[in-house]
Design an enzyme around this catalytic site. Structure first.
Site, PDB file in Angstrom:
ATOM      1  CD  GLU B  29     -10.431 -18.281  -6.951  1.00 36.36           C
ATOM      2  OE1 GLU B  29     -10.624 -18.849  -8.046  1.00 36.36           O
ATOM      3  OE2 GLU B  29     -11.272 -18.254  -6.032  1.00 36.36           O
ATOM      4  CD  GLU B  60     -12.772 -21.199  -9.196  1.00 36.89           C
ATOM      5  OE1 GLU B  60     -13.258 -20.703 -10.231  1.00 36.89           O
ATOM      6  OE2 GLU B  60     -12.894 -20.674  -8.077  1.00 36.89           O
ATOM      7  N   PRO B  89     -15.800 -25.335 -12.392  1.00 34.48           N
ATOM      8  CG  PRO B  89     -16.226 -23.073 -11.986  1.00 34.48           C
ATOM      9  CD  PRO B  89     -16.214 -24.421 -11.320  1.00 34.48           C
ATOM     10  CG  HIS B 129     -19.592 -22.007   0.339  1.00 37.64           C
ATOM     11  ND1 HIS B 129     -20.474 -21.483  -0.558  1.00 37.64           N
ATOM     12  CD2 HIS B 129     -18.589 -21.099   0.446  1.00 37.64           C
ATOM     13  CE1 HIS B 129     -20.027 -20.291  -0.966  1.00 37.64           C
ATOM     14  NE2 HIS B 129     -18.889 -20.046  -0.373  1.00 37.64           N
TER      15      HIS B 129
END
Lengths: 407, 336
Positions: B29, B60, B89, B129
């Site tokens: 991405e 993902e 995912p 994150h």
């Protein structure tokens, strides 16, 4: 315009194609959680052979099988009889303790035969675990196919030799692999395609949605071939889809067709339609083959706990083999001798299967360490060496080494 | 030699791999036009085209799963997962497919995927994150897992990962992305240290301090600080998390008799647990004290205002060193 020539934006109409016998072209079957699969007519389904063995006119699909003569139809019939016989034999072997598990394909022979016979050898197949008929017709040897279900191996054939991936146990995972392979075909400039087999239950999985997004995004030459056999183990299709499954694909920009999955000619035609689209650079297609799983999900399953007794009778009347048999007999192309010949071939395959299965040796103990990595892995090597030393304590003292060991 | 940041070194490694092998394709991405949210892939789409630097939809599982299909076709995909916390995912495709297809097919299908994962904390990010999911993948047979700590390793080991026929999880310490170092861009892979080899990065005689990725720098700082107290700490950068290269650890622990393992990931069943058990099995008679772990807590990664408490820092590492030496420490006076 010939079938398949429409712009993808025209696709929504495809999921509502002409019904059997020229019935309404626009009716949409709406399924809900309380619906009894098979209890009502299924409008919007393309068909070329009716359940009673009579031909059905379908202007969209007919051109794709115009070349199929009676001899070829007899071959399709023979294919279906053979894989049904294989299925019966495998089920029996499981009951006799020779197989750990078997996923019956009973009732889905037309979907497997019709779709496979539309493909070229260059086309790569990504199956579920139920496409054992497809694997056989592709060329995989029967003992190899059985090795997976006997517990001797995770797969029984070389994917690159047969252009067919191994049985996929994780529901829907293979649709992404097929899409990625198709993306690779585009990058390589090849005209071949990939096909992902999936069931109605798989369409609830996120991977299937992601695969359709990617297939549309990159116009990948992939066919999503969904066998709607009405049951995801005990969950009816009505629980998972409140509208025909084929109707989902147009939402991703992927044209779809809904066909009678018990009609081998309709399946063959639909798959040829999708293949033509893929080879012409038109991108992905989606086929919903409406069929029915006559047997259990696997031999570990008990369908009498979740489905009504009348369903089998209703779908038994739509048997994929019986209707082709009736069609051929009506044309005088299947007499007793020909039928006996087909049965003999099927029985020979069953005998080969049984022999290959029963005489299959257990894999060597040390082979459990093989092929985990392509090169050495220090930790695994340590475990292998340790276990080899341990096993050596039980070995005969004649100097023989353990099969699969590195010494 | 060139002076590059870790980010630039990875970019250079990707570029070299793509130049060397036309079957190397990048997927992820925002990796194309934007150049990645960390700019790791900056300029690669411009130079190699959108057919080799593929900007994918946000999915993902699909990035990993379609890479499997590409690998079937003979490609060597390099997937970027945007952040560590987004890898879940795609977890099923990694552990159920990528890791197992080679064995499942009796070696007939290879999965030369490299999955790049910016990982770890310390950059003040929101939830998802800053995670350290490496142990999930170390536990999965069929995968190789590595983590780099400096630009030279980033450049070299990335190329080794891409050239490897096994799937590789490549964990990039995102808080070290801007750390600079000398990089030999002409490094010959055949002469470089093996991708699976750990390395002593600071010699010492009293305590062996083992770590990887973002904490290597912190561990080196701790070793210098310990030296001020007269304690000689040997620091080992694991580099490879699977397989673990025990040889330098064993050699070191046999000399020091004391082991401290530190990582950002949670303690329970983290790499520290594995190394403590592995070294105890291999070096029990040489140990002067039980191995000590200095790790992140067994908590979801905390809000960034609290991450300095969660992440092992120089002082917590030194406390671990004191514990294994029996010096006064945070647990002094307590049993166990």
């Amino acid at each position: 315009m010939r079938p398949g020539g429409r712009h993808p934006q025209d696709a929504p109409a495809r999921s509502q194609g002409p019904g059997p016998g020229g019935k309404s072209r626009r009716r949409t079957a709406v399924l809900d959680a309380t619906a009894r699969p098979g209890a009502s007519p299924q409008p919007g389904i393309h068909q070329l052979i009716a359940a009673d063995g009579t031909s059905v006119a379908d202007e969209e699909l007919a051109p794709y099988v115009a070349d199929v003569d009676d001899e070829q139809l007899l071959q399709l019939y023979s294919d279906m009889v053979t894989i049904r016989r294989i299925d019966v034999e495998a089920t029996a072997l499981q009951r006799q303790g020779q197989l750990a598990l078997w996923p019956p394909m009973l009732g889905q022979e037309a979907s497997q035969v019709g779709s496979l016979r539309a493909l070229d050898m260059d086309d790569f197949i990504f199956p579920t675990y139920r496409e054992n008929g497809v694997a056989y017709l592709r060329g995989a040897d029967l003992a190899g196919i059985m090795s997976t279900w006997r517990g001797s191996a995770n797969t029984g054939w070389d994917p690159h030799k047969f252009n067919m991936a191994t049985p996929q146990i994780i529901i829907g995972a293979q649709t992404l692999h097929a899409t990625g392979y198709a993306m690779g075909l585009v990058l390589d400039g090849k005209e071949a395609l990939s096909i992902a087999y999936l069931g109605d239950g798989a369409t609830s999985q996120g991977d299937v949605h992601e695969s359709m997004v990617f297939a549309a995004s990159f116009q990948a030459p992939v066919i999503f071939f969904c066998q709607n056999n009405h049951w995801a183990i005990s969950e009816p299709v009505g629980l998972q889809a409140h509208a025909p499954i084929a109707g989902r694909a147009p939402g991703y920009g992927i044209p779809s067709l809904r066909v009678d999955g018990n009609d081998v000619l309709a399946v063959l035609a639909a798959t040829r339609w999708a293949a033509a689209r893929a080879r012409s650079g038109a991108g992905p297609s989606f086929i919903e083959a409406v069929t029915y799983r006559m047997g259990a999900h696997t031999t570990a399953d008990d369908p009498t706990r979740y489905r009504g007794v009348t369903e089998l009778d209703e779908w038994g009347a739509k048997d994929p083999i019986a209707r082709v048999k009736a069609l051929l007999q009506g044309r005088g192309k299947l007499d007793g001798e020909a039928e006996a010949g087909v049965a003999a071939r099927a029985n020979a395959m069953a005998a080969e299967l049984r022999d290959g299965c029963i005489n299959m040796p257990d894999p060597a103990p040390m082979s459990v360490f093989n092929n985990v990595y392509t090169t050495e892995h220090a930790i695994l090597d340590r475990q292998r060496d340790h276990y080899e030393r341990y096993l050596a304590g039980f070995a005969p003292t004649d100097g023989a080494t353990l099969e699969g060991s590195r010494s | 030699m060139s002076t590059l940041t870790l980010t630039q070194a990875i970019n250079a490694g990707l570029r070299k791999a793509m130049e060397d092998d036309p079957k190397v394709v990048l997927m992820g991405e925002d990796i194309g036009t934007l150049g990645g949210v960390f700019r790791v892939t900056d300029g690669l789409m411009k130079d190699f085209g959108s057919h080799r630097v593929i900007d994918t939809p946000l999915a993902e599982s699909a990035i990993i799963g379609t890479a499997v299909g590409l690998a079937y076709r003979g490609f060597r995909p390099v997937c970027e997962i945007q952040f560590d916390g987004f890898i879940y995912p795609g977890f099923d495709q990694i552990v159920s497919q990528v890791a197992k297809l080679h064995m499942r097919t009796h070696g007939q299908v290879r999965m030369p995927l490299t999955i790049r994962v910016p990982f770890g904390g310390g950059i003040g990010s929101p939830e998802h994150h800053s995670e350290s999911p490496e142990a999930y993948f170390v536990h999965t047979s069929g995968l190789r897992v590595i983590s780099v700590s400096n630009p030279q390793d980033a450049y070299t080991m990335l190329r080794q990962a891409i050239a490897c026929d096994d799937p590789v999880l490549f964990f990039e310490p995102k808080r070290r992305y801007h750390a600079k170092g000398e990089v030999d861009l002409d490094a010959d892979l055949s002469c470089a240290p093996a991708m699976g080899a750990s390395r002593v990065v600071h010699a010492g005689t009293d305590v062996t301090l083992v770590t990887y990725g973002p904490l290597v720098t912190t561990a080196l700082d701790a070793a210098k600080a310990a030296a001020d107290d007269g304690i000689s700490v040997e620091v080992i950068d694991l580099r490879s998390l699977s397989p673990l290269d025990y040889a330098p650890l064993e050699e070191s622990v046999r000399r020091t008799g004391r082991l401290v393992i530190t990582h950002e990931a949670s303690e329970t069943l983290g790499l520290g647990a594995e190394i403590a058990a592995g070294i105890t099995e291999r070096c029990f008679n040489y140990l002067e004290a039980a191995p000590v772990r200095v790790t992140g807590f067994d908590v979801p990664y905390p809000p960034s205002k609290l991450e300095k408490h969660h992440l092992p820092d120089l002082d917590r590492m030194l406390d671990g060193v004191d514990r294994v030496l029996g010096r006064p420490n945070s647990l002094s006076g307590l049993e166990g």
